[in-house]
Motif scaffolding. Structure first.
Motif, PDB file in Angstrom:
ATOM      1  N   PRO A 222      -3.186 -12.181  16.995  1.00 39.64           N
ATOM      2  CA  PRO A 222      -4.481 -11.757  17.539  1.00 39.64           C
ATOM      3  C   PRO A 222      -4.365 -10.649  18.588  1.00 39.64           C
ATOM      4  CG  PRO A 222      -4.321 -14.133  17.503  1.00 39.64           C
ATOM      5  CD  PRO A 222      -2.969 -13.620  17.152  1.00 39.64           C
ATOM      6  N   ASN A 223      -3.243 -10.660  19.332  1.00 40.03           N
ATOM      7  CA  ASN A 223      -3.073  -9.631  20.351  1.00 40.03           C
ATOM      8  C   ASN A 223      -2.738  -8.275  19.755  1.00 40.03           C
ATOM      9  OD1 ASN A 223      -3.402 -10.263  23.174  1.00 40.03           O
ATOM     10  ND2 ASN A 223      -1.984 -11.941  22.776  1.00 40.03           N
ATOM     11  N   LEU A 224      -2.385  -8.250  18.476  1.00 38.01           N
ATOM     12  CA  LEU A 224      -1.912  -6.994  17.882  1.00 38.01           C
ATOM     13  C   LEU A 224      -2.975  -6.294  17.045  1.00 38.01           C
ATOM     14  CD1 LEU A 224       1.727  -7.923  16.876  1.00 38.01           C
ATOM     15  CD2 LEU A 224       0.962  -6.440  18.712  1.00 38.01           C
ATOM     16  N   LYS A 225      -4.212  -6.748  17.142  1.00 37.63           N
ATOM     17  CA  LYS A 225      -5.244  -6.138  16.295  1.00 37.63           C
ATOM     18  C   LYS A 225      -5.418  -4.654  16.578  1.00 37.63           C
ATOM     19  CE  LYS A 225      -7.924  -9.962  14.735  1.00 37.63           C
ATOM     20  NZ  LYS A 225      -8.710 -11.048  15.302  1.00 37.63           N
ATOM     21  N   GLY A 226      -5.338  -4.295  17.851  1.00 35.81           N
ATOM     22  CA  GLY A 226      -5.462  -2.881  18.214  1.00 35.81           C
ATOM     23  C   GLY A 226      -4.362  -2.050  17.581  1.00 35.81           C
ATOM     24  N   SER A 227      -3.135  -2.579  17.621  1.00 38.42           N
ATOM     25  CA  SER A 227      -2.017  -1.863  17.005  1.00 38.42           C
ATOM     26  C   SER A 227      -2.244  -1.709  15.515  1.00 38.42           C
ATOM     27  CB  SER A 227      -0.712  -2.615  17.213  1.00 38.42           C
ATOM     28  OG  SER A 227      -0.497  -2.854  18.564  1.00 38.42           O
ATOM     29  N   LEU A 228      -2.756  -2.761  14.899  1.00 38.15           N
ATOM     30  CA  LEU A 228      -2.966  -2.717  13.455  1.00 38.15           C
ATOM     31  C   LEU A 228      -3.887  -1.557  13.091  1.00 38.15           C
ATOM     32  CD1 LEU A 228      -2.401  -4.070  10.768  1.00 38.15           C
ATOM     33  CD2 LEU A 228      -4.432  -5.442  11.088  1.00 38.15           C
ATOM     34  N   TYR A 229      -4.940  -1.394  13.857  1.00 36.74           N
ATOM     35  CA  TYR A 229      -5.880  -0.297  13.590  1.00 36.74           C
ATOM     36  C   TYR A 229      -5.163   1.048  13.614  1.00 36.74           C
ATOM     37  CZ  TYR A 229      -9.238   3.319  14.836  1.00 36.74           C
ATOM     38  OH  TYR A 229      -9.931   4.479  14.903  1.00 36.74           O
ATOM     39  N   THR A 230      -4.393   1.288  14.687  1.00 33.56           N
ATOM     40  CA  THR A 230      -3.746   2.595  14.787  1.00 33.56           C
ATOM     41  C   THR A 230      -2.675   2.761  13.717  1.00 33.56           C
ATOM     42  OG1 THR A 230      -2.275   1.702  16.436  1.00 33.56           O
ATOM     43  CG2 THR A 230      -4.148   2.892  17.235  1.00 33.56           C
ATOM     44  N   ILE A 231      -1.983   1.686  13.387  1.00 30.13           N
ATOM     45  CA  ILE A 231      -0.940   1.807  12.369  1.00 30.13           C
ATOM     46  C   ILE A 231      -1.555   2.150  11.018  1.00 30.13           C
ATOM     47  CG2 ILE A 231       0.817   0.544  11.086  1.00 30.13           C
ATOM     48  CD1 ILE A 231       1.447  -0.940  13.681  1.00 30.13           C
ATOM     49  N   VAL A 232      -2.653   1.479  10.709  1.00 28.80           N
ATOM     50  CA  VAL A 232      -3.300   1.766   9.422  1.00 28.80           C
ATOM     51  C   VAL A 232      -3.761   3.219   9.378  1.00 28.80           C
ATOM     52  CG1 VAL A 232      -5.327   1.278   8.011  1.00 28.80           C
ATOM     53  CG2 VAL A 232      -3.967  -0.592   8.919  1.00 28.80           C
ATOM     54  N   ILE A 233      -4.405   3.670  10.453  1.00 25.71           N
ATOM     55  CA  ILE A 233      -4.902   5.046  10.480  1.00 25.71           C
ATOM     56  C   ILE A 233      -3.761   6.049  10.347  1.00 25.71           C
ATOM     57  CG2 ILE A 233      -5.873   6.784  12.042  1.00 25.71           C
ATOM     58  CD1 ILE A 233      -8.059   5.261  11.012  1.00 25.71           C
ATOM     59  N   LEU A 234      -2.696   5.840  11.122  1.00 23.07           N
ATOM     60  CA  LEU A 234      -1.607   6.817  11.097  1.00 23.07           C
ATOM     61  C   LEU A 234      -0.824   6.766   9.785  1.00 23.07           C
ATOM     62  CD1 LEU A 234      -0.498   6.519  14.787  1.00 23.07           C
ATOM     63  CD2 LEU A 234      -1.496   8.502  13.695  1.00 23.07           C
ATOM     64  N   SER A 235      -0.696   5.576   9.200  1.00 26.83           N
ATOM     65  CA  SER A 235      -0.014   5.497   7.910  1.00 26.83           C
ATOM     66  C   SER A 235      -0.821   6.229   6.851  1.00 26.83           C
ATOM     67  CB  SER A 235       0.148   4.044   7.469  1.00 26.83           C
ATOM     68  OG  SER A 235       0.651   3.277   8.496  1.00 26.83           O
ATOM     69  N   PHE A 236      -2.117   6.106   6.967  1.00 22.82           N
ATOM     70  CA  PHE A 236      -3.034   6.780   6.073  1.00 22.82           C
ATOM     71  C   PHE A 236      -2.836   8.289   6.173  1.00 22.82           C
ATOM     72  CE2 PHE A 236      -7.729   7.428   5.056  1.00 22.82           C
ATOM     73  CZ  PHE A 236      -7.524   7.224   3.712  1.00 22.82           C
ATOM     74  N   LEU A 237      -2.809   8.760   7.411  1.00 22.17           N
ATOM     75  CA  LEU A 237      -2.603  10.184   7.660  1.00 22.17           C
ATOM     76  C   LEU A 237      -1.273  10.649   7.068  1.00 22.17           C
ATOM     77  CD1 LEU A 237      -3.162  12.817   9.420  1.00 22.17           C
ATOM     78  CD2 LEU A 237      -1.965  11.654  11.233  1.00 22.17           C
ATOM     79  N   ASN A 238      -0.242   9.873   7.290  1.00 17.93           N
ATOM     80  CA  ASN A 238       1.070  10.272   6.801  1.00 17.93           C
ATOM     81  C   ASN A 238       1.185  10.156   5.287  1.00 17.93           C
ATOM     82  OD1 ASN A 238       2.148  10.986   9.257  1.00 17.93           O
ATOM     83  ND2 ASN A 238       2.725   8.883   9.737  1.00 17.93           N
ATOM     84  N   SER A 239       0.334   9.339   4.678  1.00 14.57           N
ATOM     85  CA  SER A 239       0.466   9.141   3.237  1.00 14.57           C
ATOM     86  C   SER A 239       0.129  10.424   2.478  1.00 14.57           C
ATOM     87  CB  SER A 239      -0.414   7.985   2.764  1.00 14.57           C
ATOM     88  OG  SER A 239      -1.751   8.377   2.712  1.00 14.57           O
TER      89      SER A 239
END
Lengths: 302, 287
Positions: A222-239
């Motif tokens: 639950p504490n990592l939800k913020g990280s998840l958002y940024t990781i998804v966005i940046l992975s998307f960008l890098n894809s």
């Protein structure tokens, strides 16, 4: 920002003056960047939007005709499907693999070296690695050699001569190289998130007798939800950058299974089909904007 | 005592299983390096069946039978084209990074320090721009470069990159980590805004700026889409586009050129790994 100790002497006029001064400073620091972005991105993108409603050569207004064309264009539909499939396969996989590495790594003292190992592919120029990819995935390459020897050893199968780059398997080669390249990035982002978890909460849970898995599920995640958002966005960008590998390994017209939107844009560009390109750029840009805003909405609500 | 042993065993297993995938990272580099110091005939022997569609599998030796630097020699001393492209790459990357610093650092400062209402919307807009892939903005870049008659020059690649919003975002992360009270105190002492920027902002926001430089270098050293679209003249190309042009008959060259291309990137990686990590963390900052 006002000083906390502002006394009576700061009256309304003064405050207005201060905010005007702030705006002035903001604008003077922003000016070069703002000017460049306007000239190089904003104005031309406006032009692209305009062009998406006109014909390529004569510039006549055609309404939604270009949009109609691209949505009936076979290549566009295939490219959209492949690109979506690629992101939908890669991002969950990357997020998961990244976490599976970051979580044990966060408890190790020797994390530095291991992190470097995972990060290094990020630094390797695509052009240098393509050579290796070809040696591994060609019909007579290392992967088939390895698999054949394995088969020989176990007696389960004979020699394998799959051509990984010219068949459906090409998609998975791309998935693999994307994961290979971006795992380090994701691990670092997860680690930053894990370090940010308040240790007090974890300690309290331990004292209350929560097991390792329980702590992971109820406190860490639950504490990592913020990280998840940024990781998804940046992975998307890098894809989107996987196009480099795809292009270098298989050229402008690769196997159908890895024909991505990026190939299509490039081929349209080479053939000067600007009308379709404009319509597709507007659609893709709009779609990305909606996805980003939606993700942000969902995570802000939490 | 027994418990301690089992803990350290568990730890060893963890370390081992974390390092294991590292093989996939080390092996490609090893392949490139060994290939680059192989004698031309030996290399041909290993690779022929692969690229001529033979039936034999690829072979390899991590320690070549006939080690030689002949390919390096030929590439470095008898291929002037290679030098031209190498310097093209260096020149473009340095110009882009310098431009990004000149334009992006003040902008990041403005976002981080002066919280005006318009700034918030503008910042959101910058983030969206940062996330748009090259293909979406390709046509618009082409249109503006065409109008400014910059196509087929290196400026066609440099200028749009200078105004990229990604370094703004990274540098912003660095500036945000400075406590604001410092600036307030300086203002009370009568310091001007430019003075605060140069004397306090730049030194204290160093980590953000350097991470933008490191990430930028790795990105633009590897740049392919932009020069491919906007530069026709091959003499103006960066190194990253030259490598794929080498045909298999000259595999020895390809290996050497790959290794030489890798060296600056590896150097920056080793020197700037802390900033690279810092930059990745900044890139993930949520406003």
């Amino acid at each position: 920002m006002h000083r906390r100790k502002s006394r009576r002497s700061i009256n309304h006029l003064n405050r207005k003056n201060l905010s005007r001064k702030k705006l002035g400073a903001f604008l003077s620091f922003m000016a070069p960047s703002l000017l460049g972005v306007t000239v190089f991105v904003l104005l031309p993108f406006g032009d692209v939007v305009k062009r998406s409603f006109t014909t390529a050569v004569t510039g006549q207004f055609t309404g939604m005709a270009n949009y109609g064309t691209i949505f009936q264009n076979q290549a566009f539909l295939i490219a959209v499907r492949n690109t979506l499939k690629f992101t939908l396969v890669c991002i969950p996989l990357l997020v998961l693999i990244g976490f599976c590495i970051a979580w044990p790594l966060s408890k190790l003292k020797e994390a530095g070296l291991i992190k470097s190992v995972y990060l290094f592919p990020l630094a390797m120029p695509t052009a240098t690695i393509v050579m290796v990819w070809k040696m591994v995935f060609y019909k007579q390459g290392f992967l088939n050699l390895f698999l054949s020897r394995l088969g020989e050893l176990t007696g389960m199968w004979g020699e394998i001569h799959t051509d990984y780059l010219g068949t459906e398997a090409a998609f998975w080669v791309l998935v693999g190289s994307y994961i290979w390249k971006n795992t380090g990035y994701t691990v670092v982002l997860w680690l930053a998130g894990i370090i940010g978890i308040p240790t007090g909460q974890l300690e309290a849970a331990r004292v209350d007798g929560a097991g390792g898995f329980q702590r992971l599920w109820y406190i860490v995640l639950p504490n990592l939800k913020g990280s998840l958002y940024t990781i998804v966005i940046l992975s998307f960008l890098n894809s989107f950058k996987i196009y480099r590998e795809a292009y270098l390994v298989a050229g402008a017209y690769p196997h159908k299974s890895i024909y991505l939107l990026q190939h299509l844009f490039n081929n349209w560009f080479v053939n000067l089909e600007f009308d379709k390109m404009a319509a597709a750029a507007v659609c893709t840009g709009g779609f990305l904007l909606v996805v980003i805003l939606l993700l942000q909405r969902v995570w802000d609500k939490e | 005592m027994k418990e301690k042993a089992s803990v350290s065993l568990k730890k060893a297993v963890t370390v081992f299983s974390l390092i294991l995938p590292g093989i996939f990272v080390v092996l490609p580099v090893l392949l490139l390096v060994t290939g680059s110091v192989m004698d031309h005939y030996e290399l041909k022997g290993y690779l022929t069946s692969v690229f001529m569609d033979g039936t034999e599998f690829i072979g390899w030796k991590l320690i070549p039978d006939y080690p030689s630097f002949e390919n390096y020699g030929k590439l470095l001393f008898m291929t002037p084209q290679f030098f031209v492209l190498f310097w093209n790459s260096v020149k473009m990357v340095l110009c882009i990074l310098a431009g990004q610093l000149l334009v992006g650092v003040p902008a990041a400062w403005a976002f981080a320090v002066y919280k005006v209402r318009a700034g918030k919307f503008l910042f959101a807009f910058y983030v969206v721009l940062m996330l748009l892939p090259f293909q979406v903005t390709m046509l618009s870049s082409y249109l503006v470069l065409n109008r400014l008659s910059l196509l087929n020059t290196q400026r066609a690649v440099i200028l749009p990159a200078v105004f990229s919003t990604f370094p703004v975002f990274l540098t912003y992360g660095g500036f945000r980590s400075i406590p604001e009270q410092l600036f307030e105190a300086a203002r009370v002492d009568g310091a001007r805004e430019w003075y605060i920027f140069f004397r306090m902002g730049l030194p204290l926001g160093k980590s953000g700026i350097l991470s933008a430089v490191v990430l930028g270098f790795l990105e633009y050293w590897n740049m392919m889409e932009q020069p491919m679209a906007f530069i026709d003249d091959k003499a103006l190309w960066p190194l990253s586009l030259y490598l794929p042009e080498i045909v298999w008959g000259q595999a020895g060259y390809a290996f050497c050129a790959s290794v030489i291309t890798l060296i600056p990137a590896a150097f920056v990686f080793v020197m700037g790994q802390d900033y690279l990590e810092q930059g990745i963390v900044y890139s993930g900052l949520k406003e």
